[in-house]
Design a protein around this motif. Structure first.
Motif, PDB file in Angstrom:
ATOM      1  N   SER A   7       0.848  -1.189   0.000  1.00 43.68           N
ATOM      2  CA  SER A   7       0.000   0.000   0.000  1.00 43.68           C
ATOM      3  C   SER A   7       0.883   1.238   0.000  1.00 43.68           C
ATOM      4  CB  SER A   7      -0.948   0.004   1.201  1.00 43.68           C
ATOM      5  OG  SER A   7      -0.236   0.146   2.411  1.00 43.68           O
ATOM      6  N   TRP A   8       0.317   2.355  -0.458  1.00 41.46           N
ATOM      7  CA  TRP A   8       1.056   3.602  -0.579  1.00 41.46           C
ATOM      8  C   TRP A   8       0.238   4.753  -0.009  1.00 41.46           C
ATOM      9  CZ3 TRP A   8       0.430  -0.103  -4.277  1.00 41.46           C
ATOM     10  CH2 TRP A   8       1.576  -0.734  -4.769  1.00 41.46           C
ATOM     11  N   ASN A   9       0.919   5.694   0.622  1.00 43.51           N
ATOM     12  CA  ASN A   9       0.282   6.903   1.140  1.00 43.51           C
ATOM     13  C   ASN A   9       0.540   8.112   0.247  1.00 43.51           C
ATOM     14  OD1 ASN A   9      -0.704   5.602   3.508  1.00 43.51           O
ATOM     15  ND2 ASN A   9       1.352   5.737   4.388  1.00 43.51           N
ATOM     16  N   GLU A  10       1.380   7.919  -0.780  1.00 40.86           N
ATOM     17  CA  GLU A  10       1.700   8.997  -1.710  1.00 40.86           C
ATOM     18  C   GLU A  10       1.640   8.466  -3.137  1.00 40.86           C
ATOM     19  OE1 GLU A  10       5.473  10.819  -0.893  1.00 40.86           O
ATOM     20  OE2 GLU A  10       5.166  10.743   1.281  1.00 40.86           O
ATOM     21  N   GLY A  11       1.354   9.383  -4.071  1.00 38.48           N
ATOM     22  CA  GLY A  11       1.332   9.015  -5.473  1.00 38.48           C
ATOM     23  C   GLY A  11       1.849  10.143  -6.338  1.00 38.48           C
ATOM     24  N   LYS A  12       1.884   9.898  -7.648  1.00 36.17           N
ATOM     25  CA  LYS A  12       2.337  10.914  -8.600  1.00 36.17           C
ATOM     26  C   LYS A  12       1.396  10.937  -9.792  1.00 36.17           C
ATOM     27  CE  LYS A  12       7.382  10.383  -7.909  1.00 36.17           C
ATOM     28  NZ  LYS A  12       7.496   9.032  -7.343  1.00 36.17           N
ATOM     29  N   PHE A  13       1.221  12.132 -10.348  1.00 38.53           N
ATOM     30  CA  PHE A  13       0.608  12.298 -11.664  1.00 38.53           C
ATOM     31  C   PHE A  13       1.608  13.095 -12.489  1.00 38.53           C
ATOM     32  CE2 PHE A  13      -1.420  14.887 -14.852  1.00 38.53           C
ATOM     33  CZ  PHE A  13      -2.216  13.966 -15.515  1.00 38.53           C
ATOM     34  N   GLU A  23       3.702  18.573 -18.909  1.00 38.29           N
ATOM     35  CA  GLU A  23       3.963  19.860 -18.258  1.00 38.29           C
ATOM     36  C   GLU A  23       3.854  19.831 -16.743  1.00 38.29           C
ATOM     37  OE1 GLU A  23       1.255  22.566 -20.054  1.00 38.29           O
ATOM     38  OE2 GLU A  23       2.179  22.426 -22.042  1.00 38.29           O
ATOM     39  N   GLU A  24       3.301  18.755 -16.195  1.00 36.19           N
ATOM     40  CA  GLU A  24       3.049  18.689 -14.756  1.00 36.19           C
ATOM     41  C   GLU A  24       3.733  17.475 -14.126  1.00 36.19           C
ATOM     42  OE1 GLU A  24       1.407  21.028 -13.233  1.00 36.19           O
ATOM     43  OE2 GLU A  24       0.329  22.028 -14.863  1.00 36.19           O
ATOM     44  N   ASN A  25       4.180  17.664 -12.871  1.00 35.48           N
ATOM     45  CA  ASN A  25       4.682  16.541 -12.066  1.00 35.48           C
ATOM     46  C   ASN A  25       4.154  16.778 -10.651  1.00 35.48           C
ATOM     47  OD1 ASN A  25       6.124  14.640 -10.571  1.00 35.48           O
ATOM     48  ND2 ASN A  25       7.874  14.742 -11.952  1.00 35.48           N
ATOM     49  N   ILE A  26       3.004  16.151 -10.371  1.00 33.54           N
ATOM     50  CA  ILE A  26       2.274  16.452  -9.150  1.00 33.54           C
ATOM     51  C   ILE A  26       2.455  15.337  -8.133  1.00 33.54           C
ATOM     52  CG2 ILE A  26      -0.017  16.938  -8.197  1.00 33.54           C
ATOM     53  CD1 ILE A  26      -0.852  17.649 -11.116  1.00 33.54           C
ATOM     54  N   ASN A  27       2.824  15.707  -6.916  1.00 37.90           N
ATOM     55  CA  ASN A  27       2.862  14.751  -5.810  1.00 37.90           C
ATOM     56  C   ASN A  27       1.491  14.699  -5.155  1.00 37.90           C
ATOM     57  OD1 ASN A  27       5.603  13.874  -5.855  1.00 37.90           O
ATOM     58  ND2 ASN A  27       6.193  15.903  -5.104  1.00 37.90           N
ATOM     59  N   LEU A  28       0.974  13.517  -5.000  1.00 41.77           N
ATOM     60  CA  LEU A  28      -0.351  13.318  -4.423  1.00 41.77           C
ATOM     61  C   LEU A  28      -0.215  12.807  -2.992  1.00 41.77           C
ATOM     62  CD1 LEU A  28      -1.867  11.402  -7.504  1.00 41.77           C
ATOM     63  CD2 LEU A  28      -2.012  13.871  -7.049  1.00 41.77           C
ATOM     64  N   GLN A  29      -0.570  13.632  -2.026  1.00 41.97           N
ATOM     65  CA  GLN A  29      -0.582  13.226  -0.617  1.00 41.97           C
ATOM     66  C   GLN A  29      -1.975  12.692  -0.306  1.00 41.97           C
ATOM     67  OE1 GLN A  29       2.155  13.212   1.314  1.00 41.97           O
ATOM     68  NE2 GLN A  29       3.341  14.012  -0.429  1.00 41.97           N
ATOM     69  N   LEU A  30      -2.080  11.398  -0.057  1.00 40.15           N
ATOM     70  CA  LEU A  30      -3.380  10.736  -0.060  1.00 40.15           C
ATOM     71  C   LEU A  30      -4.120  10.754   1.272  1.00 40.15           C
ATOM     72  CD1 LEU A  30      -2.471   7.547  -2.112  1.00 40.15           C
ATOM     73  CD2 LEU A  30      -3.030   9.829  -2.951  1.00 40.15           C
ATOM     74  N   SER A  31      -3.440  10.954   2.378  1.00 43.04           N
ATOM     75  CA  SER A  31      -4.041  10.842   3.714  1.00 43.04           C
ATOM     76  C   SER A  31      -5.334  11.657   3.806  1.00 43.04           C
ATOM     77  CB  SER A  31      -3.053  11.334   4.764  1.00 43.04           C
ATOM     78  OG  SER A  31      -3.604  11.218   6.043  1.00 43.04           O
ATOM     79  N   PRO A  32      -6.397  11.107   4.385  1.00 42.59           N
ATOM     80  CA  PRO A  32      -6.491   9.870   5.177  1.00 42.59           C
ATOM     81  C   PRO A  32      -6.673   8.591   4.342  1.00 42.59           C
ATOM     82  CG  PRO A  32      -8.628  10.938   5.139  1.00 42.59           C
ATOM     83  CD  PRO A  32      -7.684  11.844   4.393  1.00 42.59           C
ATOM     84  N   TYR A  33      -6.596   8.716   3.007  1.00 43.59           N
ATOM     85  CA  TYR A  33      -6.695   7.543   2.150  1.00 43.59           C
ATOM     86  C   TYR A  33      -5.329   6.877   2.005  1.00 43.59           C
ATOM     87  CZ  TYR A  33     -11.178   9.447   0.443  1.00 43.59           C
ATOM     88  OH  TYR A  33     -12.459   9.937   0.343  1.00 43.59           O
ATOM     89  N   SER A  34      -5.340   5.637   1.598  1.00 49.20           N
ATOM     90  CA  SER A  34      -4.145   4.979   1.084  1.00 49.20           C
ATOM     91  C   SER A  34      -4.547   4.177  -0.141  1.00 49.20           C
ATOM     92  CB  SER A  34      -3.475   4.088   2.135  1.00 49.20           C
ATOM     93  OG  SER A  34      -4.372   3.132   2.639  1.00 49.20           O
ATOM     94  N   TYR A  35      -3.580   3.934  -1.005  1.00 47.71           N
ATOM     95  CA  TYR A  35      -3.801   3.206  -2.254  1.00 47.71           C
ATOM     96  C   TYR A  35      -3.276   1.796  -2.051  1.00 47.71           C
ATOM     97  CZ  TYR A  35      -4.129   2.685  -7.379  1.00 47.71           C
ATOM     98  OH  TYR A  35      -4.469   2.294  -8.663  1.00 47.71           O
ATOM     99  N   LYS A  36      -4.113   0.802  -2.291  1.00 51.34           N
ATOM    100  CA  LYS A  36      -3.810  -0.572  -1.895  1.00 51.34           C
ATOM    101  C   LYS A  36      -3.837  -1.516  -3.090  1.00 51.34           C
ATOM    102  CE  LYS A  36      -5.722   0.230   2.731  1.00 51.34           C
ATOM    103  NZ  LYS A  36      -6.624  -0.238   3.806  1.00 51.34           N
ATOM    104  N   MET A  37      -2.984  -2.536  -3.023  1.00 48.27           N
ATOM    105  CA  MET A  37      -2.865  -3.514  -4.109  1.00 48.27           C
ATOM    106  C   MET A  37      -3.026  -4.923  -3.576  1.00 48.27           C
ATOM    107  SD  MET A  37       0.548  -4.428  -6.293  1.00 48.27           S
ATOM    108  CE  MET A  37       0.676  -5.989  -7.186  1.00 48.27           C
ATOM    109  N   ILE A  38      -3.841  -5.720  -4.285  1.00 50.05           N
ATOM    110  CA  ILE A  38      -4.022  -7.139  -3.979  1.00 50.05           C
ATOM    111  C   ILE A  38      -3.781  -7.944  -5.246  1.00 50.05           C
ATOM    112  CG2 ILE A  38      -5.746  -8.923  -3.429  1.00 50.05           C
ATOM    113  CD1 ILE A  38      -7.079  -6.994  -1.547  1.00 50.05           C
ATOM    114  N   LYS A  39      -3.035  -9.020  -5.130  1.00 50.90           N
ATOM    115  CA  LYS A  39      -2.878  -9.934  -6.259  1.00 50.90           C
ATOM    116  C   LYS A  39      -4.075 -10.888  -6.291  1.00 50.90           C
ATOM    117  CE  LYS A  39       2.104  -9.778  -6.905  1.00 50.90           C
ATOM    118  NZ  LYS A  39       3.346 -10.569  -7.133  1.00 50.90           N
ATOM    119  N   ALA A  40      -4.635 -11.065  -7.483  1.00 44.17           N
ATOM    120  CA  ALA A  40      -5.842 -11.884  -7.621  1.00 44.17           C
ATOM    121  C   ALA A  40      -5.621 -13.303  -7.120  1.00 44.17           C
ATOM    122  CB  ALA A  40      -6.291 -11.895  -9.077  1.00 44.17           C
ATOM    123  N   ALA A  41      -4.429 -13.855  -7.326  1.00 42.35           N
ATOM    124  CA  ALA A  41      -4.158 -15.227  -6.873  1.00 42.35           C
ATOM    125  C   ALA A  41      -4.287 -15.337  -5.356  1.00 42.35           C
ATOM    126  CB  ALA A  41      -2.768 -15.661  -7.323  1.00 42.35           C
TER     127      ALA A  41
END
Length: 378
Positions: A66-72, A76-94
């Motif tokens: 999981s991540w608390n930060e992201g990028k777009f 022309e843009e390089n944006i840092n995304l501060q996600l709190s109170p959200y987090s971005y989560k990954m699950i493998k289907a298997a």
């Protein structure tokens, strides 16, 4: 050949089918009811699901990362995304399939059947499979109605992608920040970007993704990914550990209109994929909770599963992207520069008020949206 009769039959053992079976097996309300989940292939798929949520969640024990930060990143843009109170989560289907299948089997309440369902007869209440037929008082059906591809009234584009899970010789990734979209490696006249889920400084899943009306051949993804590694990450020294491909329909086709007293469409086949993003994991959780609530309160299982206000918003957005597929970078740049991650996530979760919706819409406004509004509402 006649087969057994069940209280519920769930057709499809994917994301939605397994999660519905799990929730039914956990709820005492459904104890003693004979339930089957039927699929032609219960093997573990090679894919990942990502989603955002606030704080701890019920799938945290299955997370790969999981991540608390992201990028777009655009031209022309390089944006840092501060996600709190959200987090971005990954699950493998298997991992998801293994865990849910094991829990469902241990419950002893639900039978797994390997068969391919060809059609459901709502009169006889039988699902006809290649091996036998199965009776039920209600069917939950995840099969996708292919007629959406022929509909002239509705808009369909595809999220299609290929990902490489890689190990690099040198540290090239920032493991604390994922990349939502990076438009620096371009495909002509299309909305196409690179998406990165970094695990360590030397390991990541890197995908090249299209939101487009057309599909393409495998070599295109490989060429784009190779360019990204060489031109953006500045490395040729990496090993591909595994690959992942997918084609997800992004459409305003009303799959849920097929819901009846006898049949509830679920998953992608029920329109549970968010049309404007291709995300489905949290939508699945919410809609299964609604199905359980509906049943327990005496309503039809498929009642009020789709928010018509947001379906209309998504229909307009899809039309804009279909008519102007080359403008995806411009549209998403406005989306991410003029709104906070918290506002974006709340909007995509369909939890915003009309005034909050209006702020989002004005942030990406162009005459293209006006034309699409009239095209989709008149």
């Amino acid at each position: 050949m006649l087969g057994p009769v069940y209280f519920y039959v769930i057709i499809g053992g994917g994301l939605a089918g397994l999660q519905l079976a799990r929730q039914l097996s956990r709820d005492v309300f459904f104890k003693g009811k004979k339930i089957a989940i039927i699929d032609s292939d219960f093997s573990m798929p090679v894919k990942t699901w990502c989603f955002w949520e606030k704080g701890d969640g019920k799938w945290d024990h299955l997370l790969t990362k999981s991540w608390n930060e992201g990028k777009f990143i655009s031209s022309e843009e390089n944006i840092n995304l501060q996600l709190s109170p959200y987090s971005y989560k990954m699950i493998k289907a298997a991992d998801y399939h293994h865990n849910l299948q094991e829990e469902i089997e241990k419950s002893g309440d639900i039978e797994f059947i390997t068969d391919e369902i060809q059609k459901i007869d709502p009169v006889t209440m039988k699902a006809k499979g290649r091996k036998k037929s199965y009776g039920a008082t209600h069917f939950f059906d995840s099969r996708i109605d292919p007629s959406y591809l022929e509909s002239k009234k509705h808009t369909t584009i595809f999220q299609h992608f290929k990902g490489w899970e890689v190990a690099t010789e040198k540290p090239v990734f920032s493991p604390d920040s994922f990349t939502m979209m990076d438009y620096r490696i371009k495909y002509p006249d299309a909305t196409a970007f690179t998406y990165i889920l970094p695990f360590t400084e030397k390991k990541a899943l890197v995908e090249y993704t299209f939101f487009s009306p057309f599909l393409t051949e495998d070599k295109v993804y490989d060429d784009m990914l190779q360019k990204y590694f060489e031109k953006v990450l500045k490395t040729k020294d990496f090993t591909i550990k595994s690959t992942e491909t997918g084609v997800i329909p992004m459409t305003d086709f009303p799959f849920d209109k097929a819901n009846t007293r006898q049949i509830t469409k679920i998953g992608t086949g029920g329109g549970w994929v968010k049309p404007s993003t291709g995300y489905s994991f949290k939508n699945t959780e919410k809609r299964i909770n609604r199905i359980i609530e509906n049943i327990k309160s005496g309503k039809l299982p498929g009642e009020n599963l789709i928010n018509n206000k947001f379906r209309k918003y998504d229909a307009i957005f899809l039309d804009v992207l279909t008519q102007n597929n080359q403008k995806g970078e411009e549209i998403f740049s406005k989306f991410y520069t003029k709104n906070s991650p918290q506002e974006i996530f709340k909007y995509l979760d369909e939890e915003t008020s009309v005034s909050e919706d209006l702020k989002i819409m004005l942030s990406i406004y162009s005459f293209d949206f006006v034309k699409s509004f009239f095209r989709k509402t008149l």
